[in-house]
Design a protein around this motif. Sequence first.
Motif, PDB file in Angstrom:
ATOM      1  N   LYS A   7      -7.551  -9.487  -0.451  1.00  0.00           N
ATOM      2  CA  LYS A   7      -8.142  -9.189  -1.742  1.00  0.00           C
ATOM      3  C   LYS A   7      -7.363  -8.063  -2.411  1.00  0.00           C
ATOM      4  O   LYS A   7      -6.861  -7.154  -1.741  1.00  0.00           O
ATOM      5  N   THR A   8      -7.263  -8.108  -3.719  1.00  0.00           N
ATOM      6  CA  THR A   8      -6.439  -7.136  -4.453  1.00  0.00           C
ATOM      7  C   THR A   8      -6.849  -5.711  -4.140  1.00  0.00           C
ATOM      8  O   THR A   8      -8.039  -5.390  -4.076  1.00  0.00           O
ATOM      9  N   SER A   9      -5.848  -4.884  -3.938  1.00  0.00           N
ATOM     10  CA  SER A   9      -5.978  -3.442  -3.711  1.00  0.00           C
ATOM     11  C   SER A   9      -6.465  -3.062  -2.312  1.00  0.00           C
ATOM     12  O   SER A   9      -6.367  -1.900  -1.919  1.00  0.00           O
ATOM     13  N   THR A  10      -7.009  -3.997  -1.556  1.00  0.00           N
ATOM     14  CA  THR A  10      -7.627  -3.613  -0.281  1.00  0.00           C
ATOM     15  C   THR A  10      -6.597  -3.084   0.722  1.00  0.00           C
ATOM     16  O   THR A  10      -6.898  -2.173   1.494  1.00  0.00           O
ATOM     17  N   PHE A  11      -5.392  -3.663   0.719  1.00  0.00           N
ATOM     18  CA  PHE A  11      -4.359  -3.173   1.641  1.00  0.00           C
ATOM     19  C   PHE A  11      -4.005  -1.724   1.330  1.00  0.00           C
ATOM     20  O   PHE A  11      -4.012  -0.853   2.215  1.00  0.00           O
ATOM     21  N   PHE A  12      -3.736  -1.431   0.053  1.00  0.00           N
ATOM     22  CA  PHE A  12      -3.288  -0.084  -0.285  1.00  0.00           C
ATOM     23  C   PHE A  12      -4.435   0.923  -0.153  1.00  0.00           C
ATOM     24  O   PHE A  12      -4.213   2.081   0.208  1.00  0.00           O
ATOM     25  N   ASP A  13      -5.661   0.482  -0.392  1.00  0.00           N
ATOM     26  CA  ASP A  13      -6.803   1.367  -0.190  1.00  0.00           C
ATOM     27  C   ASP A  13      -6.900   1.769   1.283  1.00  0.00           C
ATOM     28  O   ASP A  13      -7.156   2.933   1.607  1.00  0.00           O
ATOM     29  N   ASP A  14      -6.685   0.816   2.176  1.00  0.00           N
ATOM     30  CA  ASP A  14      -6.746   1.113   3.607  1.00  0.00           C
ATOM     31  C   ASP A  14      -5.569   1.994   4.025  1.00  0.00           C
ATOM     32  O   ASP A  14      -5.721   2.890   4.859  1.00  0.00           O
ATOM     33  N   PHE A  15      -4.419   1.741   3.454  1.00  0.00           N
ATOM     34  CA  PHE A  15      -3.227   2.539   3.726  1.00  0.00           C
ATOM     35  C   PHE A  15      -3.481   4.002   3.357  1.00  0.00           C
ATOM     36  O   PHE A  15      -3.196   4.926   4.142  1.00  0.00           O
ATOM     37  N   LYS A  16      -4.076   4.241   2.183  1.00  0.00           N
ATOM     38  CA  LYS A  16      -4.384   5.612   1.748  1.00  0.00           C
ATOM     39  C   LYS A  16      -5.430   6.246   2.665  1.00  0.00           C
ATOM     40  O   LYS A  16      -5.348   7.444   2.974  1.00  0.00           O
ATOM     41  N   LYS A  17      -6.385   5.457   3.092  1.00  0.00           N
ATOM     42  CA  LYS A  17      -7.422   5.967   3.996  1.00  0.00           C
ATOM     43  C   LYS A  17      -6.813   6.443   5.307  1.00  0.00           C
ATOM     44  O   LYS A  17      -7.190   7.507   5.833  1.00  0.00           O
ATOM     45  N   GLU A  18      -5.889   5.687   5.856  1.00  0.00           N
ATOM     46  CA  GLU A  18      -5.226   6.083   7.105  1.00  0.00           C
ATOM     47  C   GLU A  18      -4.452   7.387   6.911  1.00  0.00           C
ATOM     48  O   GLU A  18      -4.418   8.249   7.790  1.00  0.00           O
TER      49      GLU A  18
END
Length: 444
Positions: A7-18
């Motif tokens: 889903k859009t943005s979910t990868f980069f959101d998780d990347f920032k969270k890490e």
Amino acid sequence: MVSYFWKTSTFFDDFKKELTSNTIQSIKIASAYISIKGAQYLKETIEALNLTAENIEIYCSSSFNEHEPEKILKLLSTFSTVYIVNEPFLHTKVYEIHTEDLIVTYSGSANLTEGGLFNNFELTVKSESTKNQLEEFWDDLWQLCIEVNEEVIALYQQYPKEVLDEITQKKIASIKKQLNTVYEKQCTQSYYPDLKDFYFNVADYSILAEKYWEDGSSAIRLQRKDTQKKLFTLNEEIEPFAKKLDLYPHYRPEHLTSGIDPSPFNFYRVTGIWMRYGKDKSELDFFGQKGFGEKSSPYQQFHKHACLQLSIGSEGLNVGMFHSTASDGVDRGHVDDHWYEVKQKIENIYNDITGYEFVWHIYSNRENRLHAYFAIDSGTAQEFIDFYRKYDMDGFESFCMRHYDVDDERIKTERNIINEVYETFEAILPLYKAMTFRIPVDVR
């Protein structure tokens, strides 16, 4: 543990969270394409991590952006170390985070662009491990890379920004070719240590590497010419010293050094450049009065006789004694004809030549292969005599050299090199006299 994001943005959101929930040690990203907004998002995300550029590595293809590549490289270089893979085309999309305890890896289809991070329908796989599963991948990738510096950014400032046509395609091809030149230069610089304060520098040694042996281009010849000039300068002091030892350079000034062009005389390979000091021309004339040419006597030619030598190759300098060419070596014949007398002389002087790290080489120039060698310091006179009789034969070059690595402090300056030549010539001279036919000075 494996997770999937599409889903859009979910990868980069998780990347920032890490990035914000762990103590980060380093980040590695490989992306075929990068946009200015993608680079800005990344910079904003990692600004609070207090990582240095050495801890953040970004790899991209040479065609990572067609609109503003130099602007993107400048931006990325402010917070990371940037690498470009010119060949083959890099199509990978990998984001790797190293924490104190884990390595978190994202791989899939998302480039470091606004579309890849936020807008497109991408698939990214997240994995976590205590081991570096992609260590070999990053090592192989690094071997293909050009590190971005001012020279590389300047090339991308020339990148055409108009619609691609035949002219712009040629311009891009030209830039890629220049990138290959930068790649070769960086590979050479990474192979050699820092030699900026040395008399002979990286260019002097690298131009004699195997990949250039058969290269007769004007650019390569110019560099060989520069190296040759440095030898000429050394000769200004070495020649008077050698003459005091009754040793002389080639009687034709144009042959003071070996040739710098591939030719039949060097099997079309320039593997090194050397200066030799041996017999006076009057001694050479004893073996034949004719000069160079098809009908000339091979025995008059300077290189057919033993001499003392200074040479430069890709791995450093060699100083010592050249004993014989592969065929028609005058002094090899002299040793064979007077073996028992020569053997006795070697036994008498052998201890005098130990302690200098001399190594005797038996070498096939035609095959570019070392056939045998003997370390003078590690053996006895009898062991050397046995070695010589077994291996020194027609078909092989024969020489005894003292080797200096490129960064050896003993060859750092012009003065250092000259002093080493003086010491080495004096040390090897007894062996030269024992194994070389010389006409007495008073009857020449």
